[in-house]
Design a protein around this motif. Structure first.
Motif, PDB file in Angstrom:
ATOM      1  N   GLN A   1       0.841  -1.203   0.000  1.00 17.97           N
ATOM      2  CA  GLN A   1       0.000   0.000   0.000  1.00 17.97           C
ATOM      3  C   GLN A   1       0.873   1.249   0.000  1.00 17.97           C
ATOM      4  O   GLN A   1       2.068   1.187   0.236  1.00 17.97           O
ATOM      5  CB  GLN A   1      -0.919   0.011   1.226  1.00 17.97           C
ATOM      6  N   SER A   2       0.252   2.399  -0.211  1.00 13.43           N
ATOM      7  CA  SER A   2       1.009   3.645  -0.268  1.00 13.43           C
ATOM      8  C   SER A   2       1.569   3.997   1.110  1.00 13.43           C
ATOM      9  O   SER A   2       1.030   3.599   2.146  1.00 13.43           O
ATOM     10  CB  SER A   2       0.125   4.776  -0.764  1.00 13.43           C
ATOM     11  N   THR A   3       2.673   4.753   1.087  1.00 12.08           N
ATOM     12  CA  THR A   3       3.306   5.192   2.328  1.00 12.08           C
ATOM     13  C   THR A   3       2.303   5.941   3.199  1.00 12.08           C
ATOM     14  O   THR A   3       2.269   5.771   4.413  1.00 12.08           O
ATOM     15  CB  THR A   3       4.486   6.128   2.003  1.00 12.08           C
ATOM     16  N   LEU A   4       1.492   6.764   2.553  1.00 10.93           N
ATOM     17  CA  LEU A   4       0.527   7.571   3.293  1.00 10.93           C
ATOM     18  C   LEU A   4      -0.451   6.674   4.050  1.00 10.93           C
ATOM     19  O   LEU A   4      -0.733   6.897   5.227  1.00 10.93           O
ATOM     20  CB  LEU A   4      -0.229   8.472   2.311  1.00 10.93           C
TER      21      LEU A   4
END
Ligand SMILES: Nc1ncnc2c1ncn2[C@@H]1O[C@H](COP(=O)(O)OP(=O)(O)OP(=O)(O)O)[C@@H](O)[C@H]1O
Ligand SMILES: [Mg+2]
Lengths: 303, 253
Positions: free
Chosen positions: A103-106
């Motif tokens: 998944q995205s870092t955010l």
């Protein structure tokens, strides 16, 4: 004649300085331990764990539960609490973070932030919102060392941290699994190609990261009391990690020590209130002069 | 039955379908070359075998067991070592540590030490540099390290992804000599190469890939004699233009 007056005055200033230095170093050790786990997890998994301070808080409550509620002998209780923290860290990884792989870092940052809120809320439900004292065998005792009167607690924190850091150093430097952990942080893809079980390495990293946070909490508890919000102190581990050069383990330790000592000396020499911001002033200063941090690797990059 | 059997393999990177039904097999003790232009999907085939890419459809059977979709550590333990494109050495670790990490799946301490010596005999430069960080090696030395590191796992099957990429001609020859020697010792190798000439020289059998499919397969010596292969992969100008329509360069499959 002049000497006789001058000498004691000097030694009082010096003693005051040294005592403050030692208590600052003790606080720095706690920051260093929190920062260490933080950097370990970041290096191995790429996850910025904003709940590292809360793991410290949970560790302190685990210690408190083992020793003051289950009435175990201090050392057995402390070791049990640290072991429980290791298991807890692996559990968090398994349940919350592993499913997020890719998944995205955010998204992952939101999860660790959420985790910190969840841990604070759960702690408050389980142990209550009160501030609790949690004594160690060293509490309220002092030791005299070359004319310095030092709190045994502070000395114990410094000794324990030194031993732990030496142990971790040996682990990463000399054991097969320690070397595999470093190799995995360096190049995860290559680790897969070697047949290193990357997911187990991540689990182990979370175990060690949570255990070091737990140790920090147990060390801090007798000095600063145990309460649900003690994890905010973990926010100091963040500048400590950045100061040392985000991603460097020796850097995290030195960064933690510098911040602890700076805060403590600020109490002595700077106007009131400065001790609270000393960490951040120092951080700004270092980053201005050396953007890669003290131990960071300088990478030339044209922007 | 072949040591490795792949049937109808399909794999994607998000919306990009990289493999559109690839079937190939590698007989025990042979060298099989997998050739193709950039982006054909050769690396994706190797990554699917070693479990770094999870294929969507199709089967991969190694030594009689289905390994498709297993985790990479299980696949290495089963006896497949992958020397990846771009070497992927652990640059911050020493040469010796890299080699030791290569032996990760093994427990037999004594035999590991013996294999370390064998690898040093194969590439003596690595013995001289054993305490240096891998990042300080030259590209060619890193390739030797990558091959040696994979050997340290004592695989039954080696996947080599463009081992000659970026190496000086002399070194290319040395690497291919090592590959031929490994086969003599009974190793099975699936070799991906841009250097089709050298690859078809050491290989027993070859496959040619284009946009995610196998478009041609045959014995290596037959492929070397094929005009289309000569024209497009062996760089023999004019080989495929012998027909009446010389102006229209077309691959003939
Ligand atoms: N990580 C990735 N993300 C998205 N697409 C990818 C990725 N890796 C490969 N691809 C795409 O998949 C296709 C096959 O790539 P692959 O790397 O398998 O080709 P290749 O035959 O090994 O090429 P080369 O000879 O250049 O190494 C290409 O179209 C490529 O653009
Ligand atoms: Mg490729």
């Amino acid at each position: 004649m002049i000497r006789a007056i001058w000498r004691p005055a000097c030694s009082i200033v010096l003693i005051e300085f040294l005592q403050q230095l030692v208590s600052g170093a003790a606080a720095g050790c706690v920051y260093a331990m929190v920062a260490l786990g933080f950097v370990l997890i970041f290096k191995a998994t790429g996850i910025v764990n904003f709940a590292q301070g809360e793991l410290m808080m949970v560790g302190a409550f685990f210690g408190l539960t083992c020793v003051d509620i289950f009435h175990l002998p201090y050392w057995i209780g402390a070791i049990l609490a640290v072991a429980a923290m290791a298991v807890f860290g692996m559990l968090l990884n398994r349940v919350l973070l592993r499913p997020l792989a890719g998944q995205s870092t955010l998204a992952i940052i939101m999860v660790t932030l959420g985790m910190s809120i969840l841990l604070r809320a759960s702690a408050s439900v389980i142990w209550g919102p009160e501030t609790v004292a949690f004594d160690s065998p060293f509490s309220r005792k002092s030791v005299t060392l070359a004319g310095l009167v030092l709190s045994q607690e502070h000395v114990a924190i410094i000794v324990a941290t030194s031993l732990l850091v030496a142990g971790l150093f040996g682990f990463f430097r000399f054991t097969r699994i320690g070397i595999a952990m470093q190799a995995t942080s360096e190049n995860q893809l290559a680790a897969y190609y070697m047949g290193i079980p990357v997911r187990s390495i991540h689990a182990l990293t979370w175990g060690i990261g949570a255990a070091t946070a737990g140790i920090a909490g147990i060390m801090l508890a007798p000095v600063a009391f145990v309460h649900v919000n003690m994890g905010y102190l973990g926010l100091k581990a963040f500048p400590a990690a950045v100061l040392g050069g985000f991603g460097s383990i020796p850097g995290a330790i030195v960064g933690g020590l510098i911040i602890g000592i700076a805060e403590s000396l600020a109490v002595l020499y700077l106007p009131e209130g400065f001790n609270n911001v000393a960490a951040y002033i120092l951080l700004l200063l270092v980053l201005t002069l050396r953007p890669e941090g003290l131990f960071g690797v300088h990478t030339a990059r044209r922007v | 039955m072949a040591l490795l059997d792949i049937a109808n393999l399909e794999a994607s990177y998000g919306p990009v379908q990289a493999l559109r039904g690839v079937s190939l097999s590698v007989a025990e003790g042979s060298i099989v070359a997998l050739l193709g232009a950039n982006g054909a999907g050769k690396t994706t085939v190797l990554k699917s075998i070693s479990g770094v890419v999870v294929p969507e459809r199709g089967s991969i059977v190694f030594a009689g067991a289905a390994i498709s979709g297993l985790y990479p550590d299980r696949i290495v333990t089963a006896g497949i070592s992958h020397v990846p494109e771009g070497r992927e050495t652990f640059t911050a670790r020493t040469v010796q540590e890299n080699l030791t990490l290569g032996s990760w799946p093994r427990q037999d301490r004594g035999a590991i030490a013996a294999d370390l010596d064998r690898v040093f005999e194969l590439f003596p430069i690595l013995r001289d540099r054993r305490t240096q960080r891998a990042g300080q090696l030259s590209g060619g030395q890193q390739q030797m390290l990558a091959i040696s590191r994979a050997l340290m796992a004592r695989p039954k099957l080696m996947l080599l992804d463009e081992p000659s990429l970026g190496l000086a001609p002399l070194l290319v020859r040395e690497i291919f000599a090592v590959i031929a020697n490994l086969r003599q010792d009974g190793m099975t190798i699936l070799l991906v190469e841009q250097n089709a000439n050298m690859a078809l020289e050491v290989a027993d059998y070859g496959y040619i890939m284009e946009t995610g499919r196998i478009v041609m397969e045959d014995r290596a010596d037959v492929l070397r004699g094929n005009p289309t292969v000569q024209e497009f992969y062996l760089g023999i100008a004019g080989a495929a233009e012998a027909g009446p329509r010389r102006y229209k360069r077309r691959k003939q499959w």
